[in-house]
Motif scaffolding. Sequence first.
Motif, PDB file in Angstrom:
ATOM      1  N   TYR A 220      -9.507   8.447   7.490  1.00  0.00           N
ATOM      2  CA  TYR A 220      -9.607   7.158   8.491  1.00  0.00           C
ATOM      3  C   TYR A 220     -10.787   7.452   9.494  1.00  0.00           C
ATOM      4  O   TYR A 220     -10.521   6.875  10.550  1.00  0.00           O
ATOM      5  CB  TYR A 220      -8.278   6.997   9.027  1.00  0.00           C
TER       6      TYR A 220
ATOM      7  N   CYS B 106      -4.588  -3.786   6.027  1.00  0.00           N
ATOM      8  CA  CYS B 106      -5.232  -2.374   5.752  1.00  0.00           C
ATOM      9  C   CYS B 106      -6.456  -2.614   6.199  1.00  0.00           C
ATOM     10  O   CYS B 106      -7.437  -3.440   5.864  1.00  0.00           O
ATOM     11  CB  CYS B 106      -5.104  -2.252   4.147  1.00  0.00           C
ATOM     12  N   PRO B 107      -7.218  -1.360   6.669  1.00  0.00           N
ATOM     13  CA  PRO B 107      -8.629  -1.215   7.186  1.00  0.00           C
ATOM     14  C   PRO B 107      -9.570  -1.074   5.908  1.00  0.00           C
ATOM     15  O   PRO B 107     -10.693  -1.524   5.835  1.00  0.00           O
ATOM     16  CB  PRO B 107      -8.596  -0.010   7.865  1.00  0.00           C
TER      17      PRO B 107
ATOM     18  N   ASN C 270      -2.491   1.372   8.130  1.00  0.00           N
ATOM     19  CA  ASN C 270      -1.845   2.732   7.866  1.00  0.00           C
ATOM     20  C   ASN C 270      -0.999   3.216   9.016  1.00  0.00           C
ATOM     21  O   ASN C 270      -0.310   4.230   8.800  1.00  0.00           O
ATOM     22  CB  ASN C 270      -3.075   3.942   7.595  1.00  0.00           C
TER      23      ASN C 270
ATOM     24  N   ARG D  47       0.727  -1.183   0.002  1.00  0.00           N
ATOM     25  CA  ARG D  47       0.050  -0.139  -0.150  1.00  0.00           C
ATOM     26  C   ARG D  47       0.875   1.155   0.041  1.00  0.00           C
ATOM     27  O   ARG D  47       1.593   1.499   1.002  1.00  0.00           O
ATOM     28  CB  ARG D  47      -1.084   0.034   1.274  1.00  0.00           C
TER      29      ARG D  47
END
Length: 416
Positions: free
Chosen positions: A272, A146-147, A247, A100
Amino acid sequence: MTKPNRRDMFKVGAAAGASMIAASARAAGAPSAPPADNAWSNSLGHGVDSRPYGQPSRFEKNVVRRYIPWLSPTRDADASFTPLQDQPGIITSNGLFFERYHSGRPTINPDQYRLMISGLVRKPLLLTLNDLMRFPSVSHIHFIECPANGATEWPAAQVNSLQLTHGMIGCSVWTGVKLSTLLDEVGVAPDARWIVASGSDGAHMDRSLPLWKCLDDCIIAYGQNGEALRPEQGYPVRLVVPGWQGNVNIKWLRQIEVSKIPAITREETSEYSELLPSGEALGFTWVMDAKSVITFPCPEKPLQGGPGFYEIRGFAWSGRGKVKRVDVSVDGGKTYRPAKLDDPVLSKCLTRFTFPWQWDGKPALIQSRVTDETGYVQPTIVQKHKFWGNDPIYENNSIQTWQILANGKVNNVQLS
Ligand SMILES: Nc1nc2c(c(=O)[nH]1)N[C@H]1C(S)=C(S)[C@@H](COP(=O)(O)O)O[C@H]1N2
Ligand SMILES: [Mo]
Protein backbone atom coordinates in the motif's frame (compact mmCIF):
# COMPACT_ATOMS: atom_id res chain seq x y z
CA MET A 1 -44.80 37.59 -8.57
CA THR A 2 -47.81 36.47 -10.60
CA LYS A 3 -49.31 33.18 -9.68
CA PRO A 4 -49.36 30.73 -12.63
CA ASN A 5 -52.86 29.41 -13.26
CA ARG A 6 -53.52 25.70 -13.24
CA ARG A 7 -54.19 25.45 -16.96
CA ASP A 8 -50.85 27.05 -17.82
CA MET A 9 -49.01 24.72 -15.49
CA PHE A 10 -50.69 21.75 -17.07
CA LYS A 11 -49.70 22.96 -20.53
CA VAL A 12 -46.09 23.48 -19.50
CA GLY A 13 -46.03 20.05 -17.87
CA ALA A 14 -47.55 18.39 -20.92
CA ALA A 15 -45.10 20.04 -23.29
CA ALA A 16 -42.08 19.16 -21.18
CA GLY A 17 -43.40 15.64 -20.72
CA ALA A 18 -43.85 15.05 -24.44
CA SER A 19 -40.33 16.19 -25.23
CA MET A 20 -38.92 13.91 -22.55
CA ILE A 21 -40.52 10.68 -23.63
CA ALA A 22 -38.25 8.46 -25.69
CA ALA A 23 -39.30 7.31 -29.17
CA SER A 24 -40.07 3.75 -28.07
CA ALA A 25 -42.54 4.89 -25.42
CA ARG A 26 -44.27 7.19 -27.92
CA ALA A 27 -44.56 4.28 -30.34
CA ALA A 28 -46.80 2.45 -27.87
CA GLY A 29 -49.40 5.16 -28.50
CA ALA A 30 -52.08 6.66 -26.29
CA PRO A 31 -53.64 4.21 -23.81
CA SER A 32 -57.21 3.07 -24.46
CA ALA A 33 -57.55 0.76 -21.43
CA PRO A 34 -55.59 -0.14 -18.27
CA PRO A 35 -53.00 -2.94 -18.54
CA ALA A 36 -54.63 -6.37 -18.98
CA ASP A 37 -54.97 -8.67 -15.98
CA ASN A 38 -52.12 -11.16 -15.82
CA ALA A 39 -51.96 -14.42 -13.86
CA TRP A 40 -50.73 -12.53 -10.78
CA SER A 41 -53.94 -10.53 -10.64
CA ASN A 42 -56.23 -13.55 -10.81
CA SER A 43 -54.86 -15.63 -7.94
CA LEU A 44 -53.80 -15.36 -4.32
CA GLY A 45 -50.24 -14.26 -3.72
CA HIS A 46 -47.75 -15.73 -1.25
CA GLY A 47 -48.39 -15.42 2.49
CA VAL A 48 -46.38 -13.52 5.07
CA ASP A 49 -44.93 -16.81 6.35
CA SER A 50 -43.45 -17.76 2.97
CA ARG A 51 -40.29 -15.70 3.29
CA PRO A 52 -39.17 -14.76 6.83
CA TYR A 53 -36.08 -13.16 5.34
CA GLY A 54 -36.86 -11.20 2.17
CA GLN A 55 -35.21 -11.71 -1.19
CA PRO A 56 -35.11 -9.59 -4.34
CA SER A 57 -37.55 -10.49 -7.11
CA ARG A 58 -36.34 -13.51 -9.05
CA PHE A 59 -36.32 -11.30 -12.12
CA GLU A 60 -33.41 -9.41 -10.56
CA LYS A 61 -31.21 -12.50 -10.40
CA ASN A 62 -28.53 -10.96 -12.61
CA VAL A 63 -27.96 -8.18 -10.12
CA VAL A 64 -25.14 -9.81 -8.19
CA ARG A 65 -21.57 -9.20 -7.12
CA ARG A 66 -19.07 -10.29 -9.77
CA TYR A 67 -15.33 -10.88 -9.79
CA ILE A 68 -12.60 -10.80 -12.43
CA PRO A 69 -11.36 -14.40 -12.83
CA TRP A 70 -7.83 -13.41 -13.87
CA LEU A 71 -7.29 -10.91 -11.07
CA SER A 72 -6.32 -13.45 -8.42
CA PRO A 73 -5.47 -17.17 -8.47
CA THR A 74 -7.76 -17.99 -5.53
CA ARG A 75 -11.19 -16.75 -4.50
CA ASP A 76 -10.29 -16.49 -0.79
CA ALA A 77 -7.72 -13.79 -1.56
CA ASP A 78 -9.75 -11.84 -4.06
CA ALA A 79 -12.35 -9.13 -4.49
CA SER A 80 -15.91 -9.02 -5.76
CA PHE A 81 -17.54 -5.89 -7.16
CA THR A 82 -20.74 -4.00 -6.39
CA PRO A 83 -23.16 -3.76 -9.37
CA LEU A 84 -23.27 0.06 -9.34
CA GLN A 85 -25.17 0.00 -12.64
CA ASP A 86 -28.16 -1.41 -10.73
CA GLN A 87 -27.88 0.74 -7.60
CA PRO A 88 -30.61 3.38 -7.77
CA GLY A 89 -29.76 5.40 -4.64
CA ILE A 90 -26.73 6.11 -2.48
CA ILE A 91 -27.14 3.06 -0.23
CA THR A 92 -25.55 -0.21 -1.34
CA SER A 93 -27.72 -3.19 -0.50
CA ASN A 94 -26.03 -5.50 2.00
CA GLY A 95 -26.18 -8.48 -0.34
CA LEU A 96 -24.45 -6.47 -3.08
CA PHE A 97 -21.71 -4.73 -1.07
CA PHE A 98 -18.31 -5.55 -2.59
CA GLU A 99 -16.07 -8.02 -0.77
CA ARG A 100 -12.34 -7.97 -0.28
CA TYR A 101 -10.81 -10.91 1.51
CA HIS A 102 -7.14 -11.59 2.23
CA SER A 103 -7.82 -15.09 3.55
CA GLY A 104 -11.49 -15.80 3.07
CA ARG A 105 -14.54 -14.95 5.16
CA PRO A 106 -14.48 -16.36 8.69
CA THR A 107 -17.62 -17.55 10.49
CA ILE A 108 -17.68 -15.95 13.93
CA ASN A 109 -19.99 -16.99 16.75
CA PRO A 110 -21.07 -13.74 18.41
CA ASP A 111 -21.18 -15.43 21.84
CA GLN A 112 -17.49 -16.18 21.56
CA TYR A 113 -16.61 -12.81 20.12
CA ARG A 114 -14.23 -10.60 22.13
CA LEU A 115 -12.70 -7.21 21.40
CA MET A 116 -9.55 -6.20 23.25
CA ILE A 117 -8.38 -2.63 23.66
CA SER A 118 -4.87 -2.56 25.04
CA GLY A 119 -1.40 -1.03 24.83
CA LEU A 120 -0.59 2.41 26.13
CA VAL A 121 -3.79 2.79 28.13
CA ARG A 122 -4.67 3.19 31.77
CA LYS A 123 -7.28 0.41 31.89
CA PRO A 124 -7.23 -2.24 29.11
CA LEU A 125 -10.61 -3.71 28.18
CA LEU A 126 -11.87 -7.05 26.94
CA LEU A 127 -15.40 -6.59 25.62
CA THR A 128 -18.12 -8.99 24.64
CA LEU A 129 -20.49 -7.96 21.87
CA ASN A 130 -23.10 -7.07 24.48
CA ASP A 131 -20.58 -4.96 26.40
CA LEU A 132 -19.81 -3.08 23.20
CA MET A 133 -23.47 -2.48 22.44
CA ARG A 134 -24.01 -0.86 25.86
CA PHE A 135 -21.79 2.12 24.95
CA PRO A 136 -23.37 5.29 23.54
CA SER A 137 -23.81 4.76 19.79
CA VAL A 138 -23.87 6.66 16.50
CA SER A 139 -25.22 5.89 13.04
CA HIS A 140 -23.52 7.47 10.02
CA ILE A 141 -23.60 6.98 6.25
CA HIS A 142 -20.19 6.47 4.64
CA PHE A 143 -18.67 4.83 1.61
CA ILE A 144 -15.88 2.28 1.81
CA GLU A 145 -13.71 2.07 -1.30
CA CYS A 146 -10.75 -0.21 -1.92
CA PRO A 147 -7.86 1.87 -3.28
CA ALA A 148 -7.43 -0.85 -5.92
CA ASN A 149 -10.78 0.21 -7.40
CA GLY A 150 -9.97 0.99 -11.05
CA ALA A 151 -6.57 -0.73 -10.92
CA THR A 152 -7.14 -2.53 -14.23
CA GLU A 153 -7.65 0.88 -15.89
CA TRP A 154 -4.22 2.38 -15.12
CA PRO A 155 -2.49 1.24 -18.32
CA ALA A 156 -5.54 1.39 -20.63
CA ALA A 157 -9.30 0.89 -20.78
CA GLN A 158 -9.26 -2.86 -20.19
CA VAL A 159 -12.61 -3.93 -18.79
CA ASN A 160 -15.83 -3.02 -20.57
CA SER A 161 -17.98 -2.83 -17.45
CA LEU A 162 -18.90 -0.20 -14.87
CA GLN A 163 -19.23 -2.91 -12.24
CA LEU A 164 -15.65 -4.09 -12.77
CA THR A 165 -14.02 -0.68 -13.28
CA HIS A 166 -15.71 1.08 -10.34
CA GLY A 167 -17.47 -1.52 -8.19
CA MET A 168 -14.97 -1.87 -5.35
CA ILE A 169 -17.03 0.63 -3.40
CA GLY A 170 -20.14 0.43 -1.29
CA CYS A 171 -22.03 2.90 0.88
CA SER A 172 -23.90 1.95 4.05
CA VAL A 173 -25.43 3.28 7.23
CA TRP A 174 -22.88 2.11 9.80
CA THR A 175 -24.09 1.90 13.38
CA GLY A 176 -21.80 1.38 16.35
CA VAL A 177 -19.62 3.03 18.96
CA LYS A 178 -17.29 5.89 18.17
CA LEU A 179 -13.72 4.69 18.63
CA SER A 180 -13.09 7.90 20.59
CA THR A 181 -15.69 6.78 23.15
CA LEU A 182 -13.83 3.52 23.74
CA LEU A 183 -10.42 5.21 23.82
CA ASP A 184 -11.83 7.62 26.39
CA GLU A 185 -12.99 4.68 28.48
CA VAL A 186 -9.56 2.98 28.50
CA GLY A 187 -7.63 6.23 29.03
CA VAL A 188 -4.97 6.74 26.38
CA ALA A 189 -1.43 7.61 27.61
CA PRO A 190 -0.28 11.16 26.80
CA ASP A 191 2.59 9.96 24.59
CA ALA A 192 0.42 7.60 22.48
CA ARG A 193 0.25 8.57 18.78
CA TRP A 194 -0.92 5.47 16.89
CA ILE A 195 -3.17 2.47 17.12
CA VAL A 196 -2.90 -0.93 15.45
CA ALA A 197 -6.25 -2.50 14.56
CA SER A 198 -6.24 -6.22 13.79
CA GLY A 199 -8.76 -8.72 12.51
CA SER A 200 -9.43 -12.30 13.56
CA ASP A 201 -9.53 -13.79 10.07
CA GLY A 202 -6.76 -16.16 9.02
CA ALA A 203 -4.79 -13.21 7.61
CA HIS A 204 -4.99 -11.45 10.98
CA MET A 205 -4.99 -8.39 8.83
CA ASP A 206 -3.73 -5.38 10.73
CA ARG A 207 -3.31 -1.72 9.98
CA SER A 208 -1.76 1.23 11.81
CA LEU A 209 -3.75 4.42 12.13
CA PRO A 210 -2.75 7.76 13.61
CA LEU A 211 -4.51 8.46 16.89
CA TRP A 212 -5.95 11.78 15.66
CA LYS A 213 -8.04 10.00 13.02
CA CYS A 214 -9.29 7.48 15.62
CA LEU A 215 -10.38 10.34 17.87
CA ASP A 216 -12.02 12.13 14.95
CA ASP A 217 -14.66 10.00 13.20
CA CYS A 218 -13.85 6.27 13.32
CA ILE A 219 -16.68 3.90 14.25
CA ILE A 220 -16.52 0.41 15.74
CA ALA A 221 -19.55 -0.79 13.78
CA TYR A 222 -21.93 -3.68 14.42
CA GLY A 223 -24.88 -2.45 12.33
CA GLN A 224 -25.19 -2.01 8.58
CA ASN A 225 -28.27 -0.71 6.76
CA GLY A 226 -30.86 -1.79 9.28
CA GLU A 227 -29.42 -5.13 10.34
CA ALA A 228 -26.33 -6.70 11.84
CA LEU A 229 -23.16 -6.42 9.75
CA ARG A 230 -23.01 -9.10 7.11
CA PRO A 231 -20.28 -11.75 7.50
CA GLU A 232 -18.84 -10.38 4.25
CA GLN A 233 -18.45 -6.98 5.88
CA GLY A 234 -16.90 -8.20 9.14
CA TYR A 235 -19.63 -9.72 11.33
CA PRO A 236 -19.96 -9.12 14.16
CA VAL A 237 -17.73 -6.01 14.34
CA ARG A 238 -15.61 -3.95 11.96
CA LEU A 239 -13.69 -0.72 12.09
CA VAL A 240 -15.05 2.03 9.85
CA VAL A 241 -12.53 4.74 8.98
CA PRO A 242 -14.57 7.30 7.01
CA GLY A 243 -13.02 8.48 3.74
CA TRP A 244 -9.82 6.49 4.08
CA GLN A 245 -8.58 3.54 2.05
CA GLY A 246 -10.75 0.45 2.30
CA ASN A 247 -7.96 -1.70 3.71
CA VAL A 248 -7.79 0.20 7.01
CA ASN A 249 -11.47 -0.66 7.69
CA ILE A 250 -10.48 -3.83 9.55
CA LYS A 251 -13.21 -6.48 9.51
CA TRP A 252 -13.83 -9.22 12.10
CA LEU A 253 -12.07 -6.80 14.47
CA ARG A 254 -10.43 -8.36 17.50
CA GLN A 255 -7.90 -5.91 18.85
CA ILE A 256 -7.08 -2.23 19.05
CA GLU A 257 -3.62 -1.65 20.43
CA VAL A 258 -2.53 1.85 21.35
CA SER A 259 1.14 2.64 20.74
CA LYS A 260 3.75 5.36 20.25
CA ILE A 261 4.81 4.28 16.78
CA PRO A 262 3.09 2.58 13.83
CA ALA A 263 3.58 -1.17 13.47
CA ILE A 264 5.06 -1.37 10.00
CA THR A 265 3.78 -4.61 8.55
CA ARG A 266 4.98 -6.18 5.36
CA GLU A 267 1.79 -5.20 3.59
CA GLU A 268 1.88 -1.57 4.52
CA THR A 269 5.36 -1.12 3.15
CA SER A 270 5.14 -3.35 0.10
CA GLU A 271 1.52 -3.26 -1.00
CA TYR A 272 0.00 0.00 0.00
CA SER A 273 2.85 2.34 -0.78
CA GLU A 274 3.35 3.69 -4.27
CA LEU A 275 6.60 4.04 -6.19
CA LEU A 276 6.52 7.32 -8.08
CA PRO A 277 8.30 8.06 -11.38
CA SER A 278 10.64 10.35 -9.40
CA GLY A 279 12.01 7.24 -7.62
CA GLU A 280 10.42 8.30 -4.34
CA ALA A 281 7.73 6.22 -2.68
CA LEU A 282 4.60 7.46 -1.00
CA GLY A 283 4.60 5.74 2.38
CA PHE A 284 1.17 6.08 3.86
CA THR A 285 -1.55 7.01 1.43
CA TRP A 286 -4.77 7.06 3.36
CA VAL A 287 -7.40 9.42 2.03
CA MET A 288 -9.50 8.41 -0.96
CA ASP A 289 -9.43 11.42 -3.27
CA ALA A 290 -12.61 12.66 -4.91
CA LYS A 291 -14.04 10.55 -7.72
CA SER A 292 -17.22 10.31 -9.76
CA VAL A 293 -18.66 8.05 -12.42
CA ILE A 294 -21.71 7.96 -14.65
CA THR A 295 -23.77 4.88 -13.83
CA PHE A 296 -26.35 5.47 -16.57
CA PRO A 297 -25.67 5.09 -19.40
CA CYS A 298 -22.73 2.70 -19.01
CA PRO A 299 -21.54 -0.50 -20.76
CA GLU A 300 -24.10 -2.59 -18.85
CA LYS A 301 -26.92 -0.06 -19.40
CA PRO A 302 -26.95 1.15 -23.02
CA LEU A 303 -29.34 3.75 -24.41
CA GLN A 304 -32.45 1.92 -25.54
CA GLY A 305 -35.13 3.58 -27.62
CA GLY A 306 -33.21 5.85 -29.98
CA PRO A 307 -32.60 9.59 -29.84
CA GLY A 308 -34.48 11.75 -27.36
CA PHE A 309 -34.47 12.55 -23.67
CA TYR A 310 -32.25 10.63 -21.27
CA GLU A 311 -31.32 11.40 -17.69
CA ILE A 312 -27.61 10.84 -17.17
CA ARG A 313 -27.13 9.53 -13.62
CA GLY A 314 -24.14 8.82 -11.45
CA PHE A 315 -22.36 8.95 -8.13
CA ALA A 316 -19.65 11.22 -6.78
CA TRP A 317 -17.74 11.00 -3.51
CA SER A 318 -14.72 12.32 -1.67
CA GLY A 319 -12.71 10.99 1.26
CA ARG A 320 -12.01 14.58 2.28
CA GLY A 321 -15.58 15.68 2.92
CA LYS A 322 -18.62 16.66 0.91
CA VAL A 323 -19.07 16.79 -2.83
CA LYS A 324 -19.36 20.45 -3.86
CA ARG A 325 -20.25 20.07 -7.54
CA VAL A 326 -20.31 17.63 -10.41
CA ASP A 327 -19.94 18.67 -14.03
CA VAL A 328 -20.92 16.53 -16.99
CA SER A 329 -19.47 16.60 -20.50
CA VAL A 330 -21.09 15.00 -23.55
CA ASP A 331 -18.23 16.01 -25.88
CA GLY A 332 -15.27 14.17 -24.37
CA GLY A 333 -14.30 16.88 -21.89
CA LYS A 334 -14.24 19.87 -24.24
CA THR A 335 -17.14 21.52 -22.43
CA TYR A 336 -18.75 20.79 -19.08
CA ARG A 337 -22.09 21.78 -17.62
CA PRO A 338 -23.14 21.44 -13.97
CA ALA A 339 -25.13 18.38 -12.93
CA LYS A 340 -27.82 18.49 -10.24
CA LEU A 341 -26.81 17.05 -6.87
CA ASP A 342 -29.50 14.98 -5.21
CA ASP A 343 -30.07 15.27 -1.45
CA PRO A 344 -28.65 14.22 0.89
CA VAL A 345 -25.12 15.47 0.26
CA LEU A 346 -23.15 14.02 3.16
CA SER A 347 -19.49 13.97 4.09
CA LYS A 348 -17.45 10.94 2.93
CA CYS A 349 -20.57 9.46 1.40
CA LEU A 350 -21.85 8.66 -2.09
CA THR A 351 -23.69 11.63 -3.60
CA ARG A 352 -26.10 11.08 -6.43
CA PHE A 353 -26.12 13.41 -9.44
CA THR A 354 -28.36 13.74 -12.49
CA PHE A 355 -28.04 15.58 -15.78
CA PRO A 356 -30.81 15.98 -18.39
CA TRP A 357 -29.65 15.12 -21.89
CA GLN A 358 -31.33 15.33 -25.29
CA TRP A 359 -29.41 12.74 -27.26
CA ASP A 360 -29.28 13.51 -31.00
CA GLY A 361 -28.48 9.89 -31.85
CA LYS A 362 -24.89 10.62 -32.81
CA PRO A 363 -21.79 9.06 -31.21
CA ALA A 364 -20.77 10.91 -28.05
CA LEU A 365 -18.15 10.78 -25.29
CA ILE A 366 -19.66 11.35 -21.87
CA GLN A 367 -17.81 12.11 -18.64
CA SER A 368 -18.43 13.36 -15.12
CA ARG A 369 -16.01 15.41 -13.05
CA VAL A 370 -16.39 16.07 -9.33
CA THR A 371 -15.09 18.96 -7.24
CA ASP A 372 -15.12 18.43 -3.48
CA GLU A 373 -15.51 20.95 -0.68
CA THR A 374 -11.73 21.35 -0.38
CA GLY A 375 -11.67 22.57 -4.01
CA TYR A 376 -9.98 19.37 -5.26
CA VAL A 377 -10.99 18.62 -8.87
CA GLN A 378 -11.09 15.05 -10.20
CA PRO A 379 -8.13 14.65 -12.61
CA THR A 380 -7.95 13.10 -16.07
CA ILE A 381 -6.02 9.86 -16.57
CA VAL A 382 -3.37 11.90 -18.43
CA GLN A 383 -2.90 14.12 -15.36
CA LYS A 384 -2.77 11.05 -13.10
CA HIS A 385 -0.08 9.40 -15.25
CA LYS A 386 2.10 12.51 -14.95
CA PHE A 387 2.37 12.17 -11.19
CA TRP A 388 1.87 8.45 -10.61
CA GLY A 389 3.62 6.95 -13.65
CA ASN A 390 2.03 4.44 -15.97
CA ASP A 391 1.60 1.30 -13.93
CA PRO A 392 0.70 1.92 -10.31
CA ILE A 393 -2.06 -0.16 -8.75
CA TYR A 394 -3.85 2.07 -6.28
CA GLU A 395 -5.68 5.37 -6.22
CA ASN A 396 -7.02 5.58 -9.77
CA ASN A 397 -9.65 8.30 -9.34
CA SER A 398 -9.43 9.59 -12.89
CA ILE A 399 -12.36 10.86 -14.96
CA GLN A 400 -14.15 7.97 -16.69
CA THR A 401 -15.11 8.30 -20.35
CA TRP A 402 -17.99 6.29 -21.78
CA GLN A 403 -18.28 6.20 -25.56
CA ILE A 404 -21.87 6.22 -26.82
CA LEU A 405 -22.30 4.62 -30.24
CA ALA A 406 -25.05 5.54 -32.69
CA ASN A 407 -26.85 2.28 -31.84
CA GLY A 408 -26.92 3.26 -28.16
CA LYS A 409 -24.26 0.77 -27.03
CA VAL A 410 -21.69 2.05 -24.55
CA ASN A 411 -17.96 1.34 -24.41
CA ASN A 412 -15.24 2.03 -21.86
CA VAL A 413 -12.60 4.19 -23.56
CA GLN A 414 -9.61 6.26 -22.48
CA LEU A 415 -8.79 9.59 -24.10
CA SER A 416 -5.13 10.49 -24.50
N1 LIG B 1 -9.71 -8.58 8.76
C1 LIG B 1 -9.74 -8.11 7.51
N2 LIG B 1 -10.17 -6.84 7.29
C2 LIG B 1 -10.20 -6.34 6.05
C3 LIG B 1 -9.80 -7.10 4.93
C4 LIG B 1 -9.38 -8.45 5.17
O1 LIG B 1 -9.04 -9.21 4.26
N3 LIG B 1 -9.36 -8.91 6.47
N4 LIG B 1 -9.79 -6.51 3.67
C5 LIG B 1 -9.64 -5.06 3.69
C6 LIG B 1 -9.75 -4.43 2.38
S1 LIG B 1 -8.36 -4.48 1.40
C7 LIG B 1 -10.84 -3.68 2.02
S2 LIG B 1 -10.87 -2.84 0.55
C8 LIG B 1 -12.05 -3.64 2.86
C9 LIG B 1 -13.24 -4.13 2.06
O2 LIG B 1 -14.40 -4.11 2.83
P1 LIG B 1 -15.63 -5.01 2.38
O3 LIG B 1 -15.15 -6.41 2.13
O4 LIG B 1 -16.63 -4.90 3.48
O5 LIG B 1 -16.15 -4.41 1.11
O6 LIG B 1 -11.92 -4.43 4.03
C10 LIG B 1 -10.64 -4.41 4.62
N5 LIG B 1 -10.66 -5.07 5.89
MO1 LIG C 1 -8.66 -3.14 -0.45
